[in-house]
Motif scaffolding. Structure first.
Motif, PDB file in Angstrom:
ATOM      1  N   UNK A   1      22.740 -64.323  95.776  1.00 64.33           N
ATOM      2  CA  UNK A   1      24.143 -64.281  95.423  1.00 64.33           C
ATOM      3  C   UNK A   1      24.337 -64.481  93.921  1.00 64.33           C
ATOM      4  N   UNK A   2      23.709 -65.496  93.371  1.00 64.23           N
ATOM      5  CA  UNK A   2      23.833 -65.762  91.947  1.00 64.23           C
ATOM      6  C   UNK A   2      23.196 -64.642  91.145  1.00 64.23           C
ATOM      7  N   UNK A   3      22.052 -64.171  91.609  1.00 67.69           N
ATOM      8  CA  UNK A   3      21.365 -63.082  90.915  1.00 67.69           C
ATOM      9  C   UNK A   3      22.199 -61.810  90.957  1.00 67.69           C
ATOM     10  N   UNK A   4      22.838 -61.523  92.078  1.00 67.59           N
ATOM     11  CA  UNK A   4      23.709 -60.348  92.183  1.00 67.59           C
ATOM     12  C   UNK A   4      24.874 -60.438  91.203  1.00 67.59           C
ATOM     13  N   UNK A   5      25.459 -61.614  91.100  1.00 69.56           N
ATOM     14  CA  UNK A   5      26.568 -61.827  90.178  1.00 69.56           C
ATOM     15  C   UNK A   5      26.111 -61.637  88.733  1.00 69.56           C
ATOM     16  N   UNK A   6      24.959 -62.188  88.404  1.00 67.61           N
ATOM     17  CA  UNK A   6      24.405 -62.048  87.059  1.00 67.61           C
ATOM     18  C   UNK A   6      24.134 -60.580  86.738  1.00 67.61           C
ATOM     19  N   UNK A   7      23.523 -59.868  87.668  1.00 64.16           N
ATOM     20  CA  UNK A   7      23.198 -58.449  87.449  1.00 64.16           C
ATOM     21  C   UNK A   7      24.463 -57.620  87.302  1.00 64.16           C
ATOM     22  N   UNK A   8      25.477 -57.930  88.076  1.00 65.75           N
ATOM     23  CA  UNK A   8      26.743 -57.207  87.988  1.00 65.75           C
ATOM     24  C   UNK A   8      27.390 -57.414  86.622  1.00 65.75           C
ATOM     25  N   UNK A   9      27.420 -58.652  86.148  1.00 64.54           N
ATOM     26  CA  UNK A   9      27.980 -58.941  84.821  1.00 64.54           C
ATOM     27  C   UNK A   9      27.172 -58.275  83.721  1.00 64.54           C
ATOM     28  N   UNK A  10      25.852 -58.249  83.885  1.00 68.29           N
ATOM     29  CA  UNK A  10      24.986 -57.617  82.886  1.00 68.29           C
ATOM     30  C   UNK A  10      25.249 -56.108  82.829  1.00 68.29           C
ATOM     31  N   UNK A  11      25.369 -55.467  83.989  1.00 70.31           N
ATOM     32  CA  UNK A  11      25.660 -54.025  84.024  1.00 70.31           C
ATOM     33  C   UNK A  11      27.008 -53.715  83.390  1.00 70.31           C
ATOM     34  N   UNK A  12      28.002 -54.539  83.686  1.00 73.63           N
ATOM     35  CA  UNK A  12      29.326 -54.348  83.102  1.00 73.63           C
ATOM     36  C   UNK A  12      29.273 -54.501  81.587  1.00 73.63           C
ATOM     37  N   UNK A  13      28.574 -55.509  81.133  1.00 67.05           N
ATOM     38  CA  UNK A  13      28.446 -55.762  79.701  1.00 67.05           C
ATOM     39  C   UNK A  13      27.730 -54.605  78.996  1.00 67.05           C
ATOM     40  N   UNK A  14      26.674 -54.108  79.593  1.00 69.56           N
ATOM     41  CA  UNK A  14      25.932 -52.984  79.011  1.00 69.56           C
ATOM     42  C   UNK A  14      26.800 -51.737  78.962  1.00 69.56           C
ATOM     43  N   UNK A  15      27.557 -51.482  80.010  1.00 67.46           N
ATOM     44  CA  UNK A  15      28.443 -50.311  80.036  1.00 67.46           C
ATOM     45  C   UNK A  15      29.509 -50.407  78.953  1.00 67.46           C
ATOM     46  N   UNK A  16      30.081 -51.589  78.779  1.00 65.29           N
ATOM     47  CA  UNK A  16      31.090 -51.782  77.731  1.00 65.29           C
ATOM     48  C   UNK A  16      30.473 -51.558  76.367  1.00 65.29           C
ATOM     49  N   UNK A  17      29.272 -52.106  76.133  1.00 63.83           N
ATOM     50  CA  UNK A  17      28.609 -51.956  74.845  1.00 63.83           C
ATOM     51  C   UNK A  17      28.302 -50.495  74.555  1.00 63.83           C
ATOM     52  N   UNK A  18      27.853 -49.745  75.569  1.00 64.45           N
ATOM     53  CA  UNK A  18      27.584 -48.312  75.375  1.00 64.45           C
ATOM     54  C   UNK A  18      28.852 -47.553  75.004  1.00 64.45           C
ATOM     55  N   UNK A  19      29.924 -47.840  75.701  1.00 60.34           N
ATOM     56  CA  UNK A  19      31.192 -47.172  75.416  1.00 60.34           C
ATOM     57  C   UNK A  19      31.674 -47.524  74.011  1.00 60.34           C
ATOM     58  N   UNK A  20      31.572 -48.785  73.646  1.00 64.01           N
ATOM     59  CA  UNK A  20      31.983 -49.225  72.313  1.00 64.01           C
ATOM     60  C   UNK A  20      31.148 -48.528  71.237  1.00 64.01           C
ATOM     61  N   UNK A  21      29.839 -48.526  71.411  1.00 63.23           N
ATOM     62  CA  UNK A  21      28.960 -47.885  70.429  1.00 63.23           C
ATOM     63  C   UNK A  21      29.247 -46.396  70.292  1.00 63.23           C
ATOM     64  N   UNK A  22      29.537 -45.730  71.412  1.00 64.83           N
ATOM     65  CA  UNK A  22      29.847 -44.298  71.377  1.00 64.83           C
ATOM     66  C   UNK A  22      31.132 -44.046  70.588  1.00 64.83           C
TER      67      UNK A  22
END
Length: 55
Positions: A1-22
């Motif tokens: 459960x905790x790992x799923x939450x961490x992975x979800x936040x990490x994916x969201x953060x990476x997606x935001x960073x990619x969009x920002x960089x683009x």
């Protein structure tokens, strides 16, 4: 459960960073003349992009 939450936040953060960089790369690709034609300010555009992505 905790790992799923961490992975979800990490994916969201990476997606935001990619969009920002683009978007930053796109803004940086505009010449000063392009910005003048659009009556735009590069720093204001970067501020608005950051505000849009990260809140």
């Amino acid at each position: 459960m905790i790992l799923d939450s961490f992975m979800s936040r990490a994916r969201t953060s990476i997606a935001k960073r990619r969009q920002y960089n683009r978007l930053v790369a796109e803004i940086d690709s505009f010449s000063s003349r392009d910005l003048a034609d659009m009556r735009a300010d590069r720093s204001e555009m970067l501020y608005q992009v950051h505000k849009q992505i990260y809140g």
